[in-house]
Design an enzyme around this catalytic site. Sequence first.
Site, PDB file in Angstrom:
ATOM      1  N   ASP A 109     -69.944 -53.557-129.395  1.00 14.82           N
ATOM      2  CA  ASP A 109     -71.261 -53.995-129.951  1.00 14.82           C
ATOM      3  C   ASP A 109     -71.709 -54.889-128.767  1.00 14.82           C
ATOM      4  OD1 ASP A 109     -69.843 -56.497-129.981  1.00 14.82           O
ATOM      5  OD2 ASP A 109     -70.289 -57.185-131.953  1.00 14.82           O
ATOM      6  N   CYS A 156     -65.413 -55.921-129.554  1.00 16.77           N
ATOM      7  CA  CYS A 156     -66.746 -56.614-130.105  1.00 16.77           C
ATOM      8  C   CYS A 156     -66.053 -57.950-129.755  1.00 16.77           C
ATOM      9  CB  CYS A 156     -66.455 -56.530-131.641  1.00 16.77           C
ATOM     10  SG  CYS A 156     -65.163 -57.030-132.561  1.00 16.77           S
ATOM     11  N   GLY A 157     -66.489 -59.117-130.332  1.00 20.74           N
ATOM     12  CA  GLY A 157     -66.336 -60.547-129.851  1.00 20.74           C
ATOM     13  C   GLY A 157     -64.661 -60.819-129.896  1.00 20.74           C
ATOM     14  N   THR A 158     -64.263 -60.300-131.004  1.00 15.34           N
ATOM     15  CA  THR A 158     -62.824 -60.876-131.518  1.00 15.34           C
ATOM     16  C   THR A 158     -61.825 -59.318-131.616  1.00 15.34           C
ATOM     17  OG1 THR A 158     -63.162 -60.670-133.660  1.00 15.34           O
ATOM     18  CG2 THR A 158     -63.599 -62.820-132.640  1.00 15.34           C
ATOM     19  N   MET A 216     -64.367 -54.875-135.513  1.00 18.32           N
ATOM     20  CA  MET A 216     -64.352 -53.810-135.206  1.00 18.32           C
ATOM     21  C   MET A 216     -63.214 -52.821-135.991  1.00 18.32           C
ATOM     22  SD  MET A 216     -66.505 -52.182-133.601  1.00 18.32           S
ATOM     23  CE  MET A 216     -67.703 -52.508-131.950  1.00 18.32           C
ATOM     24  N   HIS A 272     -44.852 -47.543-133.031  1.00 19.76           N
ATOM     25  CA  HIS A 272     -44.370 -47.678-134.375  1.00 19.76           C
ATOM     26  C   HIS A 272     -45.389 -47.256-135.397  1.00 19.76           C
ATOM     27  CE1 HIS A 272     -40.280 -50.247-133.809  1.00 19.76           C
ATOM     28  NE2 HIS A 272     -40.422 -49.493-133.084  1.00 19.76           N
ATOM     29  N   HIS A 324     -40.495 -43.779-138.263  1.00 22.83           N
ATOM     30  CA  HIS A 324     -41.891 -44.625-138.300  1.00 22.83           C
ATOM     31  C   HIS A 324     -42.913 -43.507-138.733  1.00 22.83           C
ATOM     32  CE1 HIS A 324     -39.963 -47.372-135.971  1.00 22.83           C
ATOM     33  NE2 HIS A 324     -39.579 -46.555-135.002  1.00 22.83           N
TER      34      HIS A 324
HETATM   35  C1  RB5 Z   1     -70.873 -60.944-132.797  1.00 24.36           C
HETATM   36  O1  RB5 Z   1     -71.366 -62.012-132.707  1.00 24.36           O
HETATM   37  C2  RB5 Z   1     -69.372 -60.834-133.373  1.00 24.36           C
HETATM   38  O2  RB5 Z   1     -69.341 -61.261-134.962  1.00 24.36           O
HETATM   39  C3  RB5 Z   1     -68.703 -59.598-133.288  1.00 24.36           C
HETATM   40  O3  RB5 Z   1     -68.642 -59.308-131.994  1.00 24.36           O
HETATM   41  C4  RB5 Z   1     -67.312 -59.741-133.720  1.00 24.36           C
HETATM   42  O4  RB5 Z   1     -66.654 -60.420-133.221  1.00 24.36           O
HETATM   43  C5  RB5 Z   1     -67.116 -59.663-135.038  1.00 24.36           C
HETATM   44  O5  RB5 Z   1     -65.722 -59.627-135.558  1.00 24.36           O
END
Ligand code: RB5
Length: 148
Positions: A12, A69-71, A75, A102, A137
């Site tokens: 994203d 994505c951000g974290t 995703m 695994h 596995h």
């Molecule tokens: C976008 O602001 C953020 O929510 C997205 O990139 C992601 O981290 C979601 O899990």
Amino acid sequence: MEKKSKIILGSDHAGLNLKNTLIQFLKTKGIETTDAGTYTKDSCDYPQIAKDVAQKVAAGEYEKGILVCGTGVGMSIAANKIKGIRAAVVSDTCSAKMSRLHNDANILCLGERIVGEELAKDIAEIWVNTEFLGERHARRVNMIESSI
Ligand code: RB5
């Protein structure tokens, strides 16, 4: 990097810079990639990108996928809704290796706001080049696929 594989990447807006870095990095390692978007910094919805990439991996069009994505969390949650997908959020090299050895993870999820560029490159290189161990596995992975 010895192994050549075709990999699809998606992000994203929050993962765009890291995705572009990884595409360039994988290219220097001789890895062929496809970019499923997004292509701009305009805000977009990560579930759509995750679904697109996950469906293509599940269908066998690509051996593996990388989603940023951000974290990495959103995703992975979205990608894991698609049958046959084992998406792992990874922020260290040991988990990168183990998620292949695994868990036979077929999608790697990274967070641009969590992992620095150099660590992300190391994670991607290890993840792409590590083979699943199979045997016990495989039994466990099959349990996941058949909902245990
Ligand atoms: C976008 O602001 C953020 O929510 C997205 O990139 C992601 O981290 C979601 O899990």
